[in-house]
Design an enzyme around this catalytic site. Structure first.
Site, PDB file in Angstrom:
ATOM      1  N   ASP A  53      44.841  29.657  81.779  1.00 13.73           N
ATOM      2  CA  ASP A  53      46.238  30.280  81.997  1.00 13.73           C
ATOM      3  C   ASP A  53      46.189  32.015  82.073  1.00 13.73           C
ATOM      4  O   ASP A  53      47.111  32.398  83.158  1.00 13.73           O
ATOM      5  CB  ASP A  53      46.948  29.846  80.218  1.00 13.73           C
ATOM      6  N   HIS A  64      52.489  26.822  72.606  1.00 10.95           N
ATOM      7  CA  HIS A  64      51.885  27.313  73.864  1.00 10.95           C
ATOM      8  C   HIS A  64      52.951  28.539  73.976  1.00 10.95           C
ATOM      9  O   HIS A  64      53.577  28.211  74.322  1.00 10.95           O
ATOM     10  CB  HIS A  64      52.053  26.704  74.375  1.00 10.95           C
ATOM     11  N   CYS A  88      51.848  39.519  82.745  1.00 12.63           N
ATOM     12  CA  CYS A  88      52.732  38.837  83.403  1.00 12.63           C
ATOM     13  C   CYS A  88      53.225  39.409  84.562  1.00 12.63           C
ATOM     14  O   CYS A  88      53.612  40.457  84.155  1.00 12.63           O
ATOM     15  CB  CYS A  88      53.742  38.494  81.885  1.00 12.63           C
ATOM     16  N   ASN A 111      49.076  35.029  76.979  1.00 10.85           N
ATOM     17  CA  ASN A 111      49.128  34.282  76.085  1.00 10.85           C
ATOM     18  C   ASN A 111      49.042  35.191  74.577  1.00 10.85           C
ATOM     19  O   ASN A 111      48.867  36.480  74.679  1.00 10.85           O
ATOM     20  CB  ASN A 111      47.852  33.026  76.683  1.00 10.85           C
TER      21      ASN A 111
END
Ligand SMILES: [Zn+2]
Length: 301
Positions: free
Chosen positions: A13, A202, A235, A244
């Site tokens: 991720d 998550h 992001c 995250n």
């Protein structure tokens, strides 16, 4: 057994959303350091077409290296049967399939409705996969940058469909819209429907609520969390925001509460240095590594 189970998703991720590429050898060294710190589950990559996400082009090699680490559960993401077959061939122990609860997000991302994507995952589950666990992750479960509100009913319905043939189901706040009240409500509703099949949470830290949301999920009975070292990846919709929920801070929170994670914070900080060396241009975040551990801190690890 640790009371809290953390899956490090930074190599997938985090790196997938990072602006810079991390060399394959640096990824391997980082994954080894994460395992040395006590992480027992790492999502190491994604079997998507390399043309779409160049940062994941070396996933097969990374999986093959990671499965040699003793005691480590190696997770890979796959969007379809082709990716699933590649993950099985590489030797992944667990494969995660993202299914977006947002119609708009699903159509834009995989050109399938959420219902069609559920059927795609069902097809994969029917494909022989001895010893490989399948997780269905309901993504954009708490809101979507395209669609805005994602109705709870849609999330519950998709989670229930996935629970029919997945070993576990996770709820993912893909774009960092969740708040703790919503987390409690939605995890509560999905748990009522699918019970113990609901496993993972998550969260993204886009608006700084990652830890608050993790704690809310913990209070709803969740014990499996995804997080990313250094909040890697940022992001794309919020400049300056981390990706995250940050592994270092998540581990610190639970250990400070007296809940064991099996992860050693000093070793985790050492792994963070290896991450920073491997991708020096990329910003990394986290309060605990910067402030250090409080005097007299007694970690459970
Ligand atoms: Zn994510």
């Amino acid at each position: 057994m640790p009371e809290i189970h953390i899956c490090e998703v930074g190599p997938r991720d985090g790196l997938q959303n990072a602006k810079h590429l991390m060399p394959t050898e640096a990824k391997k060294a980082w994954i080894r350091a994460l395992a040395d710190a006590g992480l027992r589950e790492i999502e190491v990559g994604s079997f998507v077409p390399p043309k779409l996400i160049p940062a994941m082009a070396d996933t097969c090699e990374i999986v093959q290296a990671a499965v040699k680490i003793k005691g480590l559960k190696v997770v890979a993401l796959a969007p379809n049967l082709k990716g699933f077959q590649r993950a099985i061939e590489a030797g992944a122990h667990k494969v995660t399939f993202p299914v977006s609860a947002s119609r708009a997000h699903s159509l834009a991302n995989v050109r399938m409705t959420p219902e069609e994507m559920v059927e795609e995952v069902r097809k994969c589950a029917r494909h022989p996969h001895p010893g490989v666990a399948i997780e269905g992750a309901v993504s954009t479960a708490f809101g979507c940058t395209m669609q805005g509100v994602v109705p709870d009913d849609d999330v519950v319905r998709i989670a229930a469909a996935l629970a029919e043939f997945c070993d576990g189901v996770a709820l993912a706040d893909t774009v960092g819209y969740a708040n703790p009240a919503q987390v409690k409500r939605l995890f509560g509703r999905v748990k009522e429907k699918i019970g113990e099949k609901l496993e993972g949470a998550h969260f993204h830290n886009t608006r700084g609520l990652g830890l608050a949301n993790a704690l809310a999920a913990y209070e709803e009975g969740v014990r499996h969390f995804d997080s990313s070292m250094g909040g890697l990846g940022g992001c794309p919709f919020a400049p300056g925001a981390s990706g995250n929920v940050i592994t270092e801070d998540l581990v610190f929170m639970f250990e400070a509460m007296g809940l064991s994670t099996g992860i050693d914070l000093e070793h985790l900080f050492a792994a963070r240095e290896i991450l920073a060396k491997g991708i020096p241009e990329e910003p990394i975040y986290g309060h605990t590594p910067l402030a250090g551990l409080p005097k007299g801190f007694g970690a459970h690890a």
